[in-house]
Design an enzyme around this catalytic site. Structure first.
Site, PDB file in Angstrom:
ATOM      1  N   ASP A  53      48.072  45.423  39.146  1.00 28.87           N
ATOM      2  CA  ASP A  53      47.057  46.807  39.088  1.00 28.87           C
ATOM      3  C   ASP A  53      46.886  47.447  40.524  1.00 28.87           C
ATOM      4  O   ASP A  53      46.413  48.418  40.932  1.00 28.87           O
ATOM      5  CB  ASP A  53      46.079  46.958  38.162  1.00 28.87           C
ATOM      6  CG  ASP A  53      45.026  45.750  38.690  1.00 28.87           C
ATOM      7  OD1 ASP A  53      45.050  44.997  39.768  1.00 28.87           O
ATOM      8  OD2 ASP A  53      43.666  45.807  38.194  1.00 28.87           O
ATOM      9  N   SER A  54      47.349  46.617  41.495  1.00 29.59           N
ATOM     10  CA  SER A  54      47.485  47.096  42.936  1.00 29.59           C
ATOM     11  C   SER A  54      48.348  48.172  42.903  1.00 29.59           C
ATOM     12  O   SER A  54      48.327  49.118  44.114  1.00 29.59           O
ATOM     13  CB  SER A  54      47.632  45.935  43.863  1.00 29.59           C
ATOM     14  OG  SER A  54      48.790  45.128  43.212  1.00 29.59           O
ATOM     15  N   ASP A  92      49.608  42.898  34.923  1.00 28.02           N
ATOM     16  CA  ASP A  92      48.045  43.020  34.975  1.00 28.02           C
ATOM     17  C   ASP A  92      47.559  44.091  33.689  1.00 28.02           C
ATOM     18  O   ASP A  92      48.070  45.178  33.650  1.00 28.02           O
ATOM     19  CB  ASP A  92      47.464  43.812  36.190  1.00 28.02           C
ATOM     20  CG  ASP A  92      47.128  42.698  37.213  1.00 28.02           C
ATOM     21  OD1 ASP A  92      46.590  41.663  36.971  1.00 28.02           O
ATOM     22  OD2 ASP A  92      46.820  43.073  38.387  1.00 28.02           O
ATOM     23  N   LYS A 122      47.879  39.450  32.956  1.00 26.95           N
ATOM     24  CA  LYS A 122      46.823  38.893  33.902  1.00 26.95           C
ATOM     25  C   LYS A 122      45.515  39.330  33.438  1.00 26.95           C
ATOM     26  O   LYS A 122      45.353  40.978  33.432  1.00 26.95           O
ATOM     27  CB  LYS A 122      47.153  38.823  35.141  1.00 26.95           C
ATOM     28  CG  LYS A 122      46.006  38.352  36.126  1.00 26.95           C
ATOM     29  CD  LYS A 122      46.457  37.877  37.312  1.00 26.95           C
ATOM     30  CE  LYS A 122      46.741  39.147  38.384  1.00 26.95           C
ATOM     31  NZ  LYS A 122      45.605  39.758  38.791  1.00 26.95           N
ATOM     32  N   GLU A 124      40.909  40.142  34.776  1.00 23.06           N
ATOM     33  CA  GLU A 124      39.987  39.346  35.647  1.00 23.06           C
ATOM     34  C   GLU A 124      38.809  39.105  35.042  1.00 23.06           C
ATOM     35  O   GLU A 124      38.150  39.958  34.288  1.00 23.06           O
ATOM     36  CB  GLU A 124      39.690  40.560  36.648  1.00 23.06           C
ATOM     37  CG  GLU A 124      40.942  41.096  37.499  1.00 23.06           C
ATOM     38  CD  GLU A 124      40.508  41.967  38.494  1.00 23.06           C
ATOM     39  OE1 GLU A 124      39.648  42.513  38.614  1.00 23.06           O
ATOM     40  OE2 GLU A 124      41.622  42.598  39.255  1.00 23.06           O
ATOM     41  N   GLU A 191      41.432  34.884  44.122  1.00 24.61           N
ATOM     42  CA  GLU A 191      41.526  35.654  45.212  1.00 24.61           C
ATOM     43  C   GLU A 191      40.324  35.521  46.362  1.00 24.61           C
ATOM     44  O   GLU A 191      39.000  35.795  45.717  1.00 24.61           O
ATOM     45  CB  GLU A 191      41.804  37.290  44.619  1.00 24.61           C
ATOM     46  CG  GLU A 191      41.791  38.053  45.751  1.00 24.61           C
ATOM     47  CD  GLU A 191      42.232  39.601  45.190  1.00 24.61           C
ATOM     48  OE1 GLU A 191      42.635  39.533  43.752  1.00 24.61           O
ATOM     49  OE2 GLU A 191      42.298  40.364  46.229  1.00 24.61           O
TER      50      GLU A 191
HETATM   51  O1  KIV Z   1      46.972  43.502  41.427  1.00 26.05           O
HETATM   52  C1  KIV Z   1      47.378  42.704  42.253  1.00 26.05           C
HETATM   53  O2  KIV Z   1      48.257  42.811  43.054  1.00 26.05           O
HETATM   54  C2  KIV Z   1      46.712  41.153  42.109  1.00 26.05           C
HETATM   55  C3  KIV Z   1      46.884  40.451  43.254  1.00 26.05           C
HETATM   56  C4  KIV Z   1      46.496  40.567  44.715  1.00 26.05           C
HETATM   57  C5  KIV Z   1      46.806  38.861  42.697  1.00 26.05           C
HETATM   58  O3  KIV Z   1      46.095  40.992  41.176  1.00 26.05           O
END
Ligand code: KIV
Length: 273
Positions: A53-54, A92, A122, A124, A191
């Site tokens: 989600d980055s 994510d 994924k 969080e 992280e």
């Molecule tokens: O969204 C992302 O890029 C991440 C990584 C920093 C692990 O969750």
């Protein structure tokens, strides 16, 4: 294996990642959000591609990961999946798509899996989202956990500083990591936490632990591709190693093109019909 780049063309699965941890082989993971980049990353021999989600930051220019939507994550995931043959593709789950209740979380995970055909999702969080994690796992959807600095909670923390430096937060992190393993997560991202804490978690868990800013004592590493290739030059945390300076290479190429257009050097006789 040719050096450290695997010549094994078989798809990377949860089972193969577990075998890699058992034999002490480090796991490589990198983000990608579009077809062209994902193709290069997969063909380079990466083990896991994260559609992070980055994307909210590096693709859309937002200051946090919070604005990106489920539809937008699915779009990025579909583009990546079309390019990838070997790497495991993890997507994510975006902010707001699973925190509310477990039923919504399952529906969001099913949409991601069905519409993108990725390999895993994924999420969080630890104990707070355990019910959702268990519900998604019962549908046969593999989950990678994510603890330590959790960017979707930035408004709660108020800072992107290193997490779990005090005993209380470190103990909660260890407890959460064990809960995620017991629930059935196949891997865990840690992280921006102290290296000795991350190493302890990796030693105590049997599932692979992948770090970002979590030192070298874990089972693998993940970075954001725009950061490690030096496309995004405005982000320079201590943990980041730059493997290229694509910002300079791209700027020079683009400026040469501008000069060639303005001077009528491009196109030449061979470059026209
Ligand atoms: O969204 C992302 O890029 C991440 C990584 C920093 C692990 O969750």
């Amino acid at each position: 294996m040719t050096g450290y780049i695997s010549d094994d063309k078989r798809k990377v699965t949860t089972h193969r990642l577990s075998q890699m941890k058992e034999r002490g082989e480090k796991i490589s993971m990198l983000t990608a959000y579009d077809y062209s980049m994902a193709k290069i990353v997969d063909e380079s021999g990466m083990d896991i591609i994260l559609v992070g989600d980055s994307a909210s930051n590096v693709m859309a220019g937002n200051t946090t990961t919070l604005p990106i939507t489920l539809d937008q994550m699915i779009y990025h995931a579909q583009s990546v999946i079309r390019a990838v043959n070997r790497a495991m593709v993890v997507v994510d789950m975006p902010f707001g798509s699973y925190q509310g209740n477990s039923k919504e979380g399952l529906a969001s995970a099913i949409r991601i899996m069905k519409e993108s055909q990725c390999d895993a999702v994924k999420l969080e969080g630890g104990e707070e989202i355990l019910e959702t994690i268990k519900r998604i796992l019962t549908a046969g959807i593999p989950i990678m956990g994510h603890l330590g600095l959790m960017p979707q909670s930035i408004n709660k923390y108020g800072t992107y500083a290193v997490r779990a430096k005090d005993n209380e937060e470190a103990e909660k992190l260890i407890k959460d990591a064990k809960l995620l393993e017991e629930a059935g997560c196949f891997a865990l991202v840690l992280e921006k936490i102290p290296a000795d804490l991350a190493e302890k978690v990796a030693q105590e868990l049997t599932i692979p632990v992948i770090g970002i800013g979590a030192g070298g004592g874990v089972d693998g590493q993940v970075l954001v591709i725009q950061d490690m290739l030096g496309i995004n030059k405005g982000f320079s945390p201590k943990f980041l190693r730059r493997y290229a300076d694509l910002h300079t290479i791209m700027t020079e190429g683009i400026q040469q093109y501008i000069k060639d257009v303005k001077s009528s050097d491009f196109p030449n006789e061979q470059e026209q019909y």
